[in-house]
Enzyme design. Structure first.
Site, PDB file in Angstrom:
ATOM      1  N   LYS A  43      -9.017 -23.462 -48.080  1.00 15.17           N
ATOM      2  CA  LYS A  43      -9.055 -24.833 -47.568  1.00 15.17           C
ATOM      3  C   LYS A  43     -10.391 -25.093 -46.876  1.00 15.17           C
ATOM      4  O   LYS A  43     -11.130 -24.139 -46.568  1.00 15.17           O
ATOM      5  CB  LYS A  43      -7.891 -25.044 -46.594  1.00 15.17           C
ATOM      6  N   TYR A 269     -34.657 -33.719 -25.794  1.00 14.18           N
ATOM      7  CA  TYR A 269     -33.987 -34.871 -25.189  1.00 14.18           C
ATOM      8  C   TYR A 269     -33.398 -34.498 -23.835  1.00 14.18           C
ATOM      9  O   TYR A 269     -32.784 -33.439 -23.683  1.00 14.18           O
ATOM     10  CB  TYR A 269     -32.832 -35.342 -26.080  1.00 14.18           C
TER      11      TYR A 269
HETATM   12  C1  LIG Z   1      -5.226 -21.614 -42.665  1.00 13.40           C
HETATM   13  C2  LIG Z   1      -3.912 -21.082 -42.997  1.00 13.40           C
HETATM   14  C3  LIG Z   1      -3.745 -19.726 -43.330  1.00 13.40           C
HETATM   15  C4  LIG Z   1      -4.866 -18.712 -43.220  1.00 13.40           C
HETATM   16  O1  LIG Z   1      -5.123 -18.427 -41.874  1.00 13.40           O
HETATM   17  P1  LIG Z   1      -6.214 -17.312 -41.447  1.00 13.40           P
HETATM   18  O2  LIG Z   1      -6.022 -17.186 -39.995  1.00 13.40           O
HETATM   19  O3  LIG Z   1      -7.537 -17.891 -41.806  1.00 13.40           O
HETATM   20  O4  LIG Z   1      -5.909 -16.096 -42.215  1.00 13.40           O
HETATM   21  C5  LIG Z   1      -2.501 -19.312 -43.742  1.00 13.40           C
HETATM   22  N1  LIG Z   1      -1.460 -20.171 -43.797  1.00 13.40           N
HETATM   23  C6  LIG Z   1      -1.570 -21.473 -43.467  1.00 13.40           C
HETATM   24  C7  LIG Z   1      -0.395 -22.361 -43.552  1.00 13.40           C
HETATM   25  C8  LIG Z   1      -2.800 -21.975 -43.056  1.00 13.40           C
HETATM   26  O5  LIG Z   1      -2.914 -23.263 -42.711  1.00 13.40           O
END
Ligand SMILES: *Cc1c(COP(=O)(O)O)cnc(C)c1O
Length: 377
Positions: A43, A269
């Site tokens: 993702k 800045y």
């Molecule tokens: C992001 C996510 C994961 C992976 O999590 P990590 O901590 O990056 O391993 C797994 N399950 C769900 C539902 C997620 O949203």
């Protein structure tokens, strides 16, 4: 592309992390049992690493499924040529669901409203749509509440155009060994699965473990594990030494200008850095528009010519300044924000600690302007 600032994504390191995970799962699986499958989480543009090349590399490495946040990300994965099943995590109650059908994506059903929307869409398509059922065991974000299944699930299970292909939950505190919620969630998930089995739904494919849970508790592995972070070479704090992981992303740039300033003069800045003496200031063409956090001002450091050199003054949109007075520095010299130079290394975890955030945020916020260069196709 000719910009100085770029991210290098090491797909060999990604594959090496995948293999390390595979070996770890195999070595902790009792003889005669199959190790869990790997649902690789890609993702948010594969945690900033670039969804398409990372997804293709993980598919080639053997991932049984990929997971993304929403339908739009899933479509992008299909367009990149991904063939394995793709799980969509997000709530779909108010989404355009057409992409699920056209691109063979597997939705999560995490609310009664999503169930109704999915049933209506599947009926329109005259198909039976497999979905993963999400149980909320204590994160209190998405999922059917573990203690309310009796009331909420009958309608979903009566949906003629939906088929429950798996059940899962997500942990809130897997990275904190002292937090009692983790074990509570596991107990509640067991009770929910028993409830499903009693309703004739089962045994159904089951998954739960994010990276921290993978490293912490084989009892959470079930049929598949669902890691993101560890594939990118980062282990949650307490489990840093469980697996030998290689960082996948490095972020590099170059010095584009050098100037000497006098004692009492300020940089950037707001004039927030005031030189305590004569200083040699180098400008680097990367700023908050590239995802470099403004909190790095007067807190962060970079590697230049094998030295750690502090970020001074405000981080601006497109550039920042470093105090390179401790040694020679010239326009064109390499600057490392994340990664290795001359035996020293700045990790994502270290940068996150400077500014009080988590490694995930550092990676995901890397800007779209930053070119990702891959060491293979
Ligand atoms: C992001 C996510 C994961 C992976 O999590 P990590 O901590 O990056 O391993 C797994 N399950 C769900 C539902 C997620 O949203």
């Amino acid at each position: 592309m000719i910009r100085c600032t770029f991210a290098h994504v090491d797909l060999d390191a990604l594959e090496s992390n995948y293999r390390a995970l595979e070996a770890f799962l195999a070595s902790h699986t009792p003889a005669g049992r199959r190790p869990p499958g790997i649902v690789a989480v890609v993702k948010a543009n594969a945690y900033g690493h670039g969804a398409a090349p990372v997804a293709r590399a993980l598919e080639r490495a053997g991932a049984t499924m990929l997971a993304c946040a929403d339908i739009e990300e899933g479509i992008a994965l299909r367009q990149a040529g991904v063939e394995v099943p793709i799980l969509v995590f997000g709530a779909l109650s108010v989404s355009d669901l057409e992409g699920l059908f056209e691109h063979r994506l597997t939705p999560t059903c995490s609310t009664p409203g999503a169930g109704r929307a999915l049933q209506a869409a599947a009926a329109r398509h005259r198909t039976v749509l497999p979905y993963h059922l999400k149980i909320d065991t204590g994160l209190n974000r998405l999922g059917f509440r573990h203690d309310n299944l009796e009331r909420t699930l009958p309608e979903l299970f009566a949906s003629p155009n939906l088929r429950c292909a798996a059940v899962y939950t997500h942990f809130a505190t897997a990275d904190d060994p002292s937090h009692p919620l983790f074990d509570r969630q596991l107990e509640r998930f067991a009770a929910a699965r028993a409830f499903l089995a009693a309703r004739g739904l089962g045994p159904v494919t089951t998954h739960a473990a994010n990276s921290a849970a993978v490293l912490r508790a084989p009892g959470t592995w079930f049929d598949s594990v669902r890691p993101g972070l560890l594939l990118y070479g980062l282990a949650p704090g307490p489990f840093r030494d469980v697996l030998a992981l290689r960082p996948v992303l490095s972020l590099r740039s170059r010095v584009v200008a050098v100037k000497n300033i006098r004692e009492g003069e300020s940089v950037g800045y707001g004039g927030r850095f005031v030189a305590p003496g004569p200083r040699r200031i180098a400008t680097v063409p990367a700023g908050y528009a590239d995802g470099l956090d403004t909190r790095l001002a007067d807190r962060g450091a970079v590697l230049v010519n094998g030295r750690r050199v502090p970020v001074v003054g405000a981080v601006s949109m497109d550039m920042l300044a470093i105090d390179a007075s401790s040694g020679p520095v010239y326009a064109g010299d390499e600057v490392v924000f994340l990664g290795e130079q001359a035996g020293d290394r700045i990790t994502v975890t270290e940068m996150a600690s400077w500014i009080g955030t988590i490694p995930y945020e550092i990676l995901c916020r890397l800007g779209s302007r930053i070119e990702r260069r891959y060491n293979r196709a």
